[in-house]
Design a protein around this motif. Structure first.
Motif, PDB file in Angstrom:
ATOM      1  N   MET A   1     -29.246 -10.776  -1.292  1.00 32.91           N
ATOM      2  CA  MET A   1     -29.821  -9.831  -2.246  1.00 32.91           C
ATOM      3  C   MET A   1     -31.131  -9.295  -1.678  1.00 32.91           C
ATOM      4  O   MET A   1     -32.013 -10.069  -1.299  1.00 32.91           O
ATOM      5  CB  MET A   1     -30.064 -10.526  -3.591  1.00 32.91           C
ATOM      6  CG  MET A   1     -30.717  -9.632  -4.646  1.00 32.91           C
ATOM      7  SD  MET A   1     -29.624  -8.309  -5.226  1.00 32.91           S
ATOM      8  CE  MET A   1     -28.413  -9.280  -6.119  1.00 32.91           C
ATOM      9  N   GLY A   2     -31.242  -7.986  -1.572  1.00 33.56           N
ATOM     10  CA  GLY A   2     -32.451  -7.380  -1.046  1.00 33.56           C
ATOM     11  C   GLY A   2     -33.178  -6.591  -2.118  1.00 33.56           C
ATOM     12  O   GLY A   2     -32.610  -6.228  -3.153  1.00 33.56           O
ATOM     13  N   LEU A   3     -34.440  -6.323  -1.884  1.00 33.30           N
ATOM     14  CA  LEU A   3     -35.263  -5.552  -2.807  1.00 33.30           C
ATOM     15  C   LEU A   3     -35.702  -4.276  -2.104  1.00 33.30           C
ATOM     16  O   LEU A   3     -36.299  -4.323  -1.028  1.00 33.30           O
ATOM     17  CB  LEU A   3     -36.485  -6.363  -3.244  1.00 33.30           C
ATOM     18  CG  LEU A   3     -37.482  -5.637  -4.167  1.00 33.30           C
ATOM     19  CD1 LEU A   3     -36.825  -5.306  -5.500  1.00 33.30           C
ATOM     20  CD2 LEU A   3     -38.733  -6.495  -4.378  1.00 33.30           C
ATOM     21  N   LEU A   4     -35.399  -3.145  -2.712  1.00 34.37           N
ATOM     22  CA  LEU A   4     -35.766  -1.847  -2.154  1.00 34.37           C
ATOM     23  C   LEU A   4     -36.907  -1.271  -2.980  1.00 34.37           C
ATOM     24  O   LEU A   4     -36.785  -1.113  -4.195  1.00 34.37           O
ATOM     25  CB  LEU A   4     -34.567  -0.892  -2.173  1.00 34.37           C
ATOM     26  CG  LEU A   4     -34.823   0.528  -1.669  1.00 34.37           C
ATOM     27  CD1 LEU A   4     -35.152   0.515  -0.180  1.00 34.37           C
ATOM     28  CD2 LEU A   4     -33.612   1.417  -1.945  1.00 34.37           C
ATOM     29  N   VAL A   5     -38.015  -0.964  -2.326  1.00 32.78           N
ATOM     30  CA  VAL A   5     -39.178  -0.392  -3.000  1.00 32.78           C
ATOM     31  C   VAL A   5     -39.404   1.019  -2.475  1.00 32.78           C
ATOM     32  O   VAL A   5     -39.498   1.233  -1.263  1.00 32.78           O
ATOM     33  CB  VAL A   5     -40.440  -1.253  -2.766  1.00 32.78           C
ATOM     34  CG1 VAL A   5     -41.645  -0.622  -3.463  1.00 32.78           C
ATOM     35  CG2 VAL A   5     -40.216  -2.671  -3.273  1.00 32.78           C
ATOM     36  N   LEU A   6     -39.478   1.981  -3.386  1.00 29.87           N
ATOM     37  CA  LEU A   6     -39.690   3.378  -3.023  1.00 29.87           C
ATOM     38  C   LEU A   6     -40.993   3.872  -3.640  1.00 29.87           C
ATOM     39  O   LEU A   6     -41.377   3.437  -4.731  1.00 29.87           O
ATOM     40  CB  LEU A   6     -38.534   4.250  -3.531  1.00 29.87           C
ATOM     41  CG  LEU A   6     -37.129   3.889  -3.040  1.00 29.87           C
ATOM     42  CD1 LEU A   6     -36.092   4.755  -3.747  1.00 29.87           C
ATOM     43  CD2 LEU A   6     -37.019   4.062  -1.533  1.00 29.87           C
TER      44      LEU A   6
ATOM     45  N   ALA B   1     -31.272   7.837  11.607  1.00 26.46           N
ATOM     46  CA  ALA B   1     -31.819   6.741  10.813  1.00 26.46           C
ATOM     47  C   ALA B   1     -33.035   7.224  10.036  1.00 26.46           C
ATOM     48  O   ALA B   1     -33.870   7.961  10.555  1.00 26.46           O
ATOM     49  CB  ALA B   1     -32.199   5.578  11.723  1.00 26.46           C
ATOM     50  N   ASP B   2     -33.122   6.804   8.773  1.00 26.61           N
ATOM     51  CA  ASP B   2     -34.255   7.140   7.909  1.00 26.61           C
ATOM     52  C   ASP B   2     -34.635   5.873   7.154  1.00 26.61           C
ATOM     53  O   ASP B   2     -34.280   5.691   5.995  1.00 26.61           O
ATOM     54  CB  ASP B   2     -33.874   8.270   6.955  1.00 26.61           C
ATOM     55  CG  ASP B   2     -35.060   8.787   6.153  1.00 26.61           C
ATOM     56  OD1 ASP B   2     -36.171   8.241   6.321  1.00 26.61           O
ATOM     57  OD2 ASP B   2     -34.879   9.724   5.355  1.00 26.61           O
ATOM     58  N   GLY B   3     -35.340   4.973   7.847  1.00 21.64           N
ATOM     59  CA  GLY B   3     -35.620   3.663   7.274  1.00 21.64           C
ATOM     60  C   GLY B   3     -34.321   2.890   7.135  1.00 21.64           C
ATOM     61  O   GLY B   3     -33.514   2.830   8.069  1.00 21.64           O
ATOM     62  N   VAL B   4     -34.073   2.320   5.955  1.00 25.99           N
ATOM     63  CA  VAL B   4     -32.818   1.606   5.724  1.00 25.99           C
ATOM     64  C   VAL B   4     -31.694   2.565   5.353  1.00 25.99           C
ATOM     65  O   VAL B   4     -30.529   2.162   5.258  1.00 25.99           O
ATOM     66  CB  VAL B   4     -32.988   0.545   4.617  1.00 25.99           C
ATOM     67  CG1 VAL B   4     -33.966  -0.527   5.058  1.00 25.99           C
ATOM     68  CG2 VAL B   4     -33.436   1.185   3.308  1.00 25.99           C
ATOM     69  N   PHE B   5     -32.030   3.821   5.134  1.00 27.99           N
ATOM     70  CA  PHE B   5     -31.039   4.845   4.819  1.00 27.99           C
ATOM     71  C   PHE B   5     -30.542   5.509   6.106  1.00 27.99           C
ATOM     72  O   PHE B   5     -31.165   5.401   7.163  1.00 27.99           O
ATOM     73  CB  PHE B   5     -31.646   5.929   3.920  1.00 27.99           C
ATOM     74  CG  PHE B   5     -31.900   5.506   2.505  1.00 27.99           C
ATOM     75  CD1 PHE B   5     -31.044   5.886   1.481  1.00 27.99           C
ATOM     76  CD2 PHE B   5     -33.009   4.736   2.181  1.00 27.99           C
ATOM     77  CE1 PHE B   5     -31.279   5.506   0.170  1.00 27.99           C
ATOM     78  CE2 PHE B   5     -33.254   4.348   0.873  1.00 27.99           C
ATOM     79  CZ  PHE B   5     -32.386   4.733  -0.133  1.00 27.99           C
TER      80      PHE B   5
END
Length: 233
Positions: free
Chosen positions: A1-6, A71-75
């Motif tokens: 489980m990961g946490l994505l912060v924007l 690549a755009d970070g994790v996106f």
């Protein structure tokens, strides 16, 4: 489980839905619609892009043409091929400058009310925009993008009000395909912009800047919003 912060700006461009067999996040400043095995991106940009998480297993295509991926970070960011409709940017010609800002009318709770018609007649800056002669034959989605500053703006064809907007720092999109067919012959589009009073009890986001006392169009652009049907493989 990961946490994505924007950050706040990026978070406003997030879409969440099921695409290409899995639930995904899509970052796009344009309108996005999830529709079973395809993703539709509605954009007036000449080369729209969007970012996807998780990355699809198969390459994404539009009408069979692969999109470029970076690549755009994790996106992973996907970009379409460039297109243009060959239009000449419209000119907004100043007819008269703005006068002093009108006194802000407030209701019983102290909230600002919309300016009255007489305020536009007395204080609004007026601009004229020539419309293309083939306007009735333009495709659906043809828009005039008005970059402006002020308090409130109205657009008229002749004496008919066809659009209005309160200033928030965003571009004002006017749907040209919704105007009367006779609009090009009726002296084009008339824009009236009221300046903002210094003591107006209204909130503007930081991106809007200080627009007190100003009312002006500083750039216009014409384009067509297209729907890009994106498929996997």
């Amino acid at each position: 489980m990961g946490l994505l912060v924007l950050d706040a700006t990026t978070a406003r461009t997030v879409y969440r839905g099921t695409a290409w067999g899995a639930e995904r996040l899509v970052l796009s400043p344009d309108s996005v619609v999830f529709d079973q095995d395809e993703l539709r991106v509605h954009s007036s940009a000449s080369r729209p892009s969007f970012a996807v998480l998780p990355t699809p297993a198969r390459p994404l295509t539009v009408a069979g043409t692969p999109l470029s991926a970076t690549a755009d970070g994790v996106f992973t960011r996907w970009t379409t091929e460039e297109w243009a409709d060959g239009d000449i940017p419209p000119a907004a010609t100043l007819v008269r400058p703005a006068g002093p800002p009108p006194t802000t009318a407030t209701g019983p709770l102290g909230r600002a009310s919309a300016p009255a018609d007489e305020h536009f007649a007395a204080s609004a800056a007026e601009y004229h925009v020539k419309l293309p002669d083939d306007l009735p034959h333009r495709p659906s989605g043809t828009v005039l993008r008005v970059h402006w500053t002020g308090d409130v703006a109205r657009a008229y064809v002749g004496d008919t009000l066809v659009a209005d907007q309160f200033f928030s720092g965003r571009v004002w999109d006017i749907g040209l395909d919704r105007l009367p067919a006779a609009a090009p012959r009726n002296h084009g589009l008339r824009l009236l912009l009221l300046p903002l009073a210094a003591d107006a009890p209204v909130y503007l986001p930081e991106r809007a800047g200080d627009v007190t006392g100003r009312a002006a169009v500083w750039r216009g652009a014409r384009g067509t919003s297209r729907a890009w049907a994106v498929r996997a493989g």
